[in-house]
Design a protein around this motif. Structure first.
Motif, PDB file in Angstrom:
ATOM      1  N   GLY A 267       0.825  -1.200   0.000  1.00  0.00           N
ATOM      2  CA  GLY A 267       0.000   0.000   0.000  1.00  0.00           C
ATOM      3  C   GLY A 267       0.856   1.245   0.000  1.00  0.00           C
ATOM      4  N   LEU A 268       2.181   1.039   0.092  1.00  0.00           N
ATOM      5  CA  LEU A 268       3.151   2.137   0.130  1.00  0.00           C
ATOM      6  C   LEU A 268       2.797   3.176   1.197  1.00  0.00           C
ATOM      7  CD1 LEU A 268       3.998   2.489  -3.615  1.00  0.00           C
ATOM      8  CD2 LEU A 268       5.438   1.586  -1.804  1.00  0.00           C
ATOM      9  N   LEU A 269       2.563   2.636   2.397  1.00  0.00           N
ATOM     10  CA  LEU A 269       2.292   3.487   3.552  1.00  0.00           C
ATOM     11  C   LEU A 269       3.457   3.383   4.500  1.00  0.00           C
ATOM     12  CD1 LEU A 269      -1.287   2.210   4.345  1.00  0.00           C
ATOM     13  CD2 LEU A 269      -0.697   4.140   2.921  1.00  0.00           C
TER      14      LEU A 269
ATOM     15  N   LEU B 254      -0.641  13.484   0.877  1.00  0.00           N
ATOM     16  CA  LEU B 254      -1.020  14.200  -0.342  1.00  0.00           C
ATOM     17  C   LEU B 254      -1.011  13.318  -1.582  1.00  0.00           C
ATOM     18  CD1 LEU B 254       1.063  17.464   0.242  1.00  0.00           C
ATOM     19  CD2 LEU B 254      -1.421  17.212   0.479  1.00  0.00           C
ATOM     20  N   VAL B 255      -0.510  12.094  -1.471  1.00  0.00           N
ATOM     21  CA  VAL B 255      -0.249  11.302  -2.665  1.00  0.00           C
ATOM     22  C   VAL B 255      -1.513  10.980  -3.449  1.00  0.00           C
ATOM     23  CG1 VAL B 255      -0.376   8.995  -1.615  1.00  0.00           C
ATOM     24  CG2 VAL B 255       1.240   9.424  -3.481  1.00  0.00           C
TER      25      VAL B 255
ATOM     26  N   THR C 142       2.516  17.719  -5.645  1.00  0.00           N
ATOM     27  CA  THR C 142       3.046  18.234  -4.385  1.00  0.00           C
ATOM     28  C   THR C 142       3.612  17.103  -3.528  1.00  0.00           C
ATOM     29  OG1 THR C 142       1.420  20.013  -4.448  1.00  0.00           O
ATOM     30  CG2 THR C 142       2.513  19.624  -2.347  1.00  0.00           C
ATOM     31  N   ALA C 143       2.947  15.938  -3.564  1.00  0.00           N
ATOM     32  CA  ALA C 143       3.457  14.789  -2.819  1.00  0.00           C
ATOM     33  C   ALA C 143       4.860  14.424  -3.297  1.00  0.00           C
ATOM     34  CB  ALA C 143       2.517  13.601  -2.989  1.00  0.00           C
ATOM     35  N   GLU C 144       5.052  14.425  -4.614  1.00  0.00           N
ATOM     36  CA  GLU C 144       6.370  14.099  -5.146  1.00  0.00           C
ATOM     37  C   GLU C 144       7.417  15.107  -4.661  1.00  0.00           C
ATOM     38  OE1 GLU C 144       8.424  12.890  -9.396  1.00  0.00           O
ATOM     39  OE2 GLU C 144       6.745  14.303  -9.410  1.00  0.00           O
ATOM     40  N   ALA C 145       7.061  16.369  -4.613  1.00  0.00           N
ATOM     41  CA  ALA C 145       7.994  17.385  -4.120  1.00  0.00           C
ATOM     42  C   ALA C 145       8.359  17.118  -2.661  1.00  0.00           C
ATOM     43  CB  ALA C 145       7.385  18.775  -4.271  1.00  0.00           C
ATOM     44  N   GLN C 146       7.388  16.676  -1.866  1.00  0.00           N
ATOM     45  CA  GLN C 146       7.668  16.375  -0.462  1.00  0.00           C
ATOM     46  C   GLN C 146       8.585  15.152  -0.340  1.00  0.00           C
ATOM     47  OE1 GLN C 146       6.933  18.152   2.214  1.00  0.00           O
ATOM     48  NE2 GLN C 146       5.863  19.699   0.995  1.00  0.00           N
TER      49      GLN C 146
ATOM     50  N   ASP D 154      -2.411   4.153  -6.935  1.00  0.00           N
ATOM     51  CA  ASP D 154      -3.100   5.083  -6.061  1.00  0.00           C
ATOM     52  C   ASP D 154      -2.945   4.573  -4.633  1.00  0.00           C
ATOM     53  OD1 ASP D 154      -4.641   6.916  -4.821  1.00  0.00           O
ATOM     54  OD2 ASP D 154      -6.521   6.381  -5.806  1.00  0.00           O
ATOM     55  N   PRO D 155      -1.781   4.764  -4.015  1.00  0.00           N
ATOM     56  CA  PRO D 155      -1.565   4.228  -2.680  1.00  0.00           C
ATOM     57  C   PRO D 155      -2.614   4.684  -1.667  1.00  0.00           C
ATOM     58  CG  PRO D 155       0.474   5.048  -3.620  1.00  0.00           C
ATOM     59  CD  PRO D 155      -0.643   5.503  -4.525  1.00  0.00           C
ATOM     60  N   ALA D 156      -3.156   5.876  -1.850  1.00  0.00           N
ATOM     61  CA  ALA D 156      -4.127   6.377  -0.881  1.00  0.00           C
ATOM     62  C   ALA D 156      -5.388   5.522  -0.846  1.00  0.00           C
ATOM     63  CB  ALA D 156      -4.495   7.829  -1.202  1.00  0.00           C
ATOM     64  N   ARG D 157      -5.674   4.859  -1.960  1.00  0.00           N
ATOM     65  CA  ARG D 157      -6.882   4.028  -2.001  1.00  0.00           C
ATOM     66  C   ARG D 157      -6.817   2.913  -0.965  1.00  0.00           C
ATOM     67  NH1 ARG D 157      -8.224   1.942  -7.858  1.00  0.00           N
ATOM     68  NH2 ARG D 157      -8.107   4.187  -8.117  1.00  0.00           N
TER      69      ARG D 157
END
Length: 456
Positions: free
Chosen positions: A9-11, A330-331, A337-341, A451-454
């Motif tokens: 889930g890339l958390l 934010l992903v 923006t998530a990528e920038a973070q 979509d890791p947030a899913r």
């Protein structure tokens, strides 16, 4: 006290406030079957911990805070450890993966930390491992995956002592019996990670400190097996110059000579003077990583944690972790923006001597976003070198995730035979990291959706 959520889930794990007098590991969100075959000891190879990267002066300050304070902030009045040989026993039916992982850990404690610890089959033991269903643990501590309690050897004794108000570490003046409660139905890696932290805390440090870069005694949930730093802390705890009952001042006076003897290289390392972590940042980061909270509240907390980290002037992994946590939030809604973070987090981690595993997590996130944005070459470049990092730190869940990302990148580049081989190789790691009922096809489809947030 901590626990990583599944990386497919890339958390990164949610660190939640614990019951004040417990010493525990924060819960994993997954529920999986208990057994795995075959054990992965031979696949991980011999332990290869990175030597401590901190100055001895910093390590001495860390040991004092680990030994004389609980996570709740309450002070411990005296230094405690086991005196003499330590015995350990497993009570009840244990999952199949526990025996080889426990054997590997006890060997490390004897050979690397110099602790005389032996497993026994019956009778009273200093440390009793008690596997219980996950739901049983969560009824007592909803945010914990596992925990250690003084003065008891069974679940029944724990409940009785809890009712009598006799489970507080602040009342302990000598260690003779402790129980470690483990989730019998957890994924093998989660169970192993609980063994490492909870047995280490049963033996020595009871606190967790966010300022520790390369340690299981850190609530950022990144490190999952005892590091070279952790082994040094345990060696210092069991040095003959220390004994149960010493005051903080007495231990502080003894530590410089102990560390000079145990870690002579640490005298040459510049002292980075890492400041204590203020409570507002801890509360903000915990809220940001608590999956049960509303997303707007979590995002606001993530932004506050980053603001506080900058205000503190941090340049250590806590600043990087603040960027990382905000990127995770934010992903799903704002991937740019998530990528920038994540890139900001990676810049911080890559400049530090003790953040290689943190860097691997950042690269996994960046690789997932690169695939989502149709940049498979970049994803391949990010994942391939970090697989060795995940393996050195014995993190099968992270390794399986990196391999799955690499397979997706190879597929996108038309290299399907290579992708199939990588995917097949990842299965053993995934079943250890996420549990034997891990569904590779379903997880691949989730990951392909990028979509890791899913999943959170």
């Amino acid at each position: 006290m901590r626990r990583l959520l599944p990386l497919l889930g890339l958390l990164i794990g949610a660190c939640a406030p614990m019951a004040p007098e417990s010493v525990s590991r924060a819960a994993n969100a997954a529920t999986v079957a208990p057994d795995v075959s075959p054990p992965l000891e031979s696949r991980f190879g011999a332990p290869d911990p990175v030597p401590p990267q901190a100055a001895n002066a910093q390590i001495a300050r860390d040991i004092l805070d680990l030994a004389f304070m609980l996570e709740s902030g309450r002070a411990l009045p005296v230094f405690t450890r086991f005196e003499g040989p330590v015995t350990l026993r497993v009570d009840g039916k244990a999952p199949a993966s526990l025996a080889p992982d426990l054997s590997r850990l006890l060997r490390r404690l004897r050979e690397e930390a110099g602790i005389d610890i032996t497993e026994v089959d019956r009778g009273e033991a200093n440390i009793t491992l008690v596997p219980v269903p996950r739901r049983t643990i969560r009824r007592e501590l909803p945010q914990a995956a596992c925990f250690v309690i003084p003065g008891v050897s069974s679940w029944r004794e724990f409940r009785r002592a809890q009712s009598a108000g006799e489970t507080s570490w602040t009342e302990v003046r000598a260690r003779d019996r402790v129980a470690v409660f483990l989730p019998a139905d957890a994924a093998p890696q989660e169970l192993r990670d609980c063994l490492h932290e909870e047995i280490a805390q049963a033996l020595g440090p009871l606190n967790d400190l966010y300022r520790l870069g390369e340690s299981v005694f850190n609530d950022d949930n990144v490190h999952t097996v005892l590091s070279g730093y952790d082994i040094l802390v345990l060696r210092a705890f069991y040095d003959p110059a220390l004994r149960t009952g010493m005051s903080r001042g007495e231990v502080a006076a003894a530590l410089p000579a102990i560390l000079a003897r145990l870690n002579p290289a640490g005298a040459q390392v510049p002292d980075r003077q890492l400041a204590p972590t203020p409570r507002p940042w801890i509360e903000a980061i915990q809220t940001a990583l608590t999956t049960g909270a509303p997303m707007p509240q979590r995002r606001a907390a993530g932004e506050e944690a980053l603001r506080l980290a900058r205000a503190e002037g941090w340049r250590d992994h806590r600043l990087g972790f603040s960027h990382f946590a905000l990127g995770r939030l934010l992903v799903g809604s704002d991937p740019v923006t998530a990528e920038a973070q994540f890139r900001a987090a990676r810049r911080v981690f890559s400049a530090l001597p003790d953040a290689r595993l943190h860097e691997a997590y950042a690269d996994a996130q960046l690789a997932a976003l690169a695939l989502r944005m149709d940049r498979p070459e970049e994803a391949l470049a990010l994942t391939t070198p970090q697989e060795a990092t995940a393996k050195r730190y014995e993190n099968a869940a992270l390794l399986a995730s990196l391999m799955t990302l690499r397979a997706e990148a190879l597929d996108a580049l038309g290299r399907r035979a290579e992708a199939s081989e990588v995917r097949l190789d990842s299965l053993g790691w995934a079943r250890y990291g996420f549990g034997p009922d891990w569904d590779g096809g379903a997880q691949k489809r989730k990951l392909a959706a990028l979509d890791p947030a899913r999943g959170s």
